[in-house]
Design a protein around this motif. Structure first.
Motif, PDB file in Angstrom:
ATOM      1  N   ARG A   1       2.049  -6.374 -33.482  1.00 54.41           N
ATOM      2  CA  ARG A   1       1.468  -5.129 -32.988  1.00 54.41           C
ATOM      3  C   ARG A   1       0.816  -5.230 -31.618  1.00 54.41           C
ATOM      4  N   LEU A   2       0.193  -6.381 -31.318  1.00 50.87           N
ATOM      5  CA  LEU A   2      -0.533  -6.526 -30.059  1.00 50.87           C
ATOM      6  C   LEU A   2      -0.028  -7.746 -29.301  1.00 50.87           C
ATOM      7  N   LEU A   3      -0.121  -7.676 -27.972  1.00 49.99           N
ATOM      8  CA  LEU A   3       0.391  -8.746 -27.125  1.00 49.99           C
ATOM      9  C   LEU A   3      -0.417  -8.810 -25.841  1.00 49.99           C
ATOM     10  N   SER A   4      -0.704 -10.027 -25.415  1.00 45.36           N
ATOM     11  CA  SER A   4      -1.291 -10.288 -24.106  1.00 45.36           C
ATOM     12  C   SER A   4      -0.612 -11.536 -23.575  1.00 45.36           C
ATOM     13  N   ALA A   5      -0.321 -11.577 -22.275  1.00 44.26           N
ATOM     14  CA  ALA A   5       0.378 -12.731 -21.716  1.00 44.26           C
ATOM     15  C   ALA A   5      -0.188 -13.111 -20.363  1.00 44.26           C
ATOM     16  N   ASP A   6      -0.139 -14.411 -20.084  1.00 42.65           N
ATOM     17  CA  ASP A   6      -0.481 -14.961 -18.781  1.00 42.65           C
ATOM     18  C   ASP A   6       0.723 -15.774 -18.330  1.00 42.65           C
ATOM     19  N   PHE A   7       1.510 -15.203 -17.466  1.00 39.64           N
ATOM     20  CA  PHE A   7       2.762 -15.849 -17.077  1.00 39.64           C
ATOM     21  C   PHE A   7       2.537 -17.053 -16.167  1.00 39.64           C
ATOM     22  N   THR A   8       1.386 -17.140 -15.507  1.00 33.08           N
ATOM     23  CA  THR A   8       1.134 -18.302 -14.648  1.00 33.08           C
ATOM     24  C   THR A   8       0.937 -19.574 -15.470  1.00 33.08           C
ATOM     25  N   THR A   9       0.430 -19.438 -16.690  1.00 32.48           N
ATOM     26  CA  THR A   9       0.258 -20.599 -17.568  1.00 32.48           C
ATOM     27  C   THR A   9       1.306 -20.644 -18.674  1.00 32.48           C
ATOM     28  N   SER A  10       2.195 -19.665 -18.694  1.00 36.06           N
ATOM     29  CA  SER A  10       3.237 -19.552 -19.717  1.00 36.06           C
ATOM     30  C   SER A  10       2.657 -19.402 -21.121  1.00 36.06           C
ATOM     31  N   ARG A  11       1.534 -18.673 -21.224  1.00 36.62           N
ATOM     32  CA  ARG A  11       0.888 -18.465 -22.519  1.00 36.62           C
ATOM     33  C   ARG A  11       0.958 -16.995 -22.913  1.00 36.62           C
ATOM     34  N   ALA A  12       1.045 -16.774 -24.219  1.00 32.94           N
ATOM     35  CA  ALA A  12       0.988 -15.420 -24.756  1.00 32.94           C
ATOM     36  C   ALA A  12       0.200 -15.453 -26.056  1.00 32.94           C
ATOM     37  N   LEU A  13      -0.479 -14.356 -26.334  1.00 38.29           N
ATOM     38  CA  LEU A  13      -1.198 -14.190 -27.588  1.00 38.29           C
ATOM     39  C   LEU A  13      -0.641 -12.963 -28.273  1.00 38.29           C
ATOM     40  N   SER A  14      -0.259 -13.123 -29.536  1.00 40.46           N
ATOM     41  CA  SER A  14       0.289 -12.004 -30.296  1.00 40.46           C
ATOM     42  C   SER A  14      -0.493 -11.844 -31.593  1.00 40.46           C
ATOM     43  N   LEU A  15      -0.507 -10.623 -32.105  1.00 39.47           N
ATOM     44  CA  LEU A  15      -1.186 -10.323 -33.367  1.00 39.47           C
ATOM     45  C   LEU A  15      -0.258  -9.492 -34.226  1.00 39.47           C
ATOM     46  N   SER A  16      -0.065  -9.924 -35.460  1.00 39.20           N
ATOM     47  CA  SER A  16       0.789  -9.171 -36.376  1.00 39.20           C
ATOM     48  C   SER A  16      -0.055  -8.329 -37.333  1.00 39.20           C
ATOM     49  N   SER A  17       0.599  -7.442 -38.052  1.00 42.30           N
ATOM     50  CA  SER A  17      -0.102  -6.473 -38.892  1.00 42.30           C
ATOM     51  C   SER A  17      -0.787  -7.096 -40.101  1.00 42.30           C
TER      52      SER A  17
END
Length: 154
Positions: A56-72
């Protein structure tokens, strides 16, 4: 001129993050995946799998190749997008209802906004919950209707 230059079809996309400089698009979808696309060609570059509920939710930092995701189901995952590796899984049932997430990538902290207006702070280095942050100088205000007054230029 407002012309659509590319259409990328991903079923039931919930959130997107874009790296405009590199021409990359990361999607979070109801099919329990994150998908990385090339914006120029529309080609799917990779799929990140590991959630067991819709993302459902997503945030990403492409300079560090990191992403945070949240599922329902309230499971949050920290990813290395380049290697497609899940680095950390954390969360709880309360996060399942989160409305938004904001990540401070420089210190690896995430704040999740909950429907009751409270915020939950999580350490992305170890997945531990921190205190509920309250913005500095924040004071509860009484609920007052907004009024707009017309201004005169004379």
């Amino acid at each position: 001129d407002g012309t659509c230059t590319r259409t990328i079809n991903v079923p039931e996309v919930q959130q997107v993050a874009v790296d405009w400089a590199a021409g990359r698009l990361l999607t979070a979808a109801a099919d329990e995946t994150l998908r990385l696309f090339d914006l120029g060609s529309g080609e799917q570059l990779s799929v990140l799998e590991g959630h067991s509920e819709p993302v459902r939710l997503l945030s990403a930092d492409f300079t560090t190749s990191r992403a945070l995701s949240l599922s329902s189901d309230g499971a949050a995952k920290l990813w290395d997008v380049q290697s497609r590796e899940c680095l950390l899984t954390f969360g709880d049932a309360e996060l399942a209802s989160a409305l938004a997430v904001n990540v401070r990538w420089s210190v690896l902290q995430a704040v999740f906004l909950l429907p009751d207006g409270s915020m939950r702070l999580w350490d992305l280095q170890d997945g531990s919950a921190q205190h509920d942050p309250e913005p500095q100088g924040y004071q509860q205000q009484s609920q007052q209707p907004c009024h707009v007054r017309a201004a005169s230029l004379i």
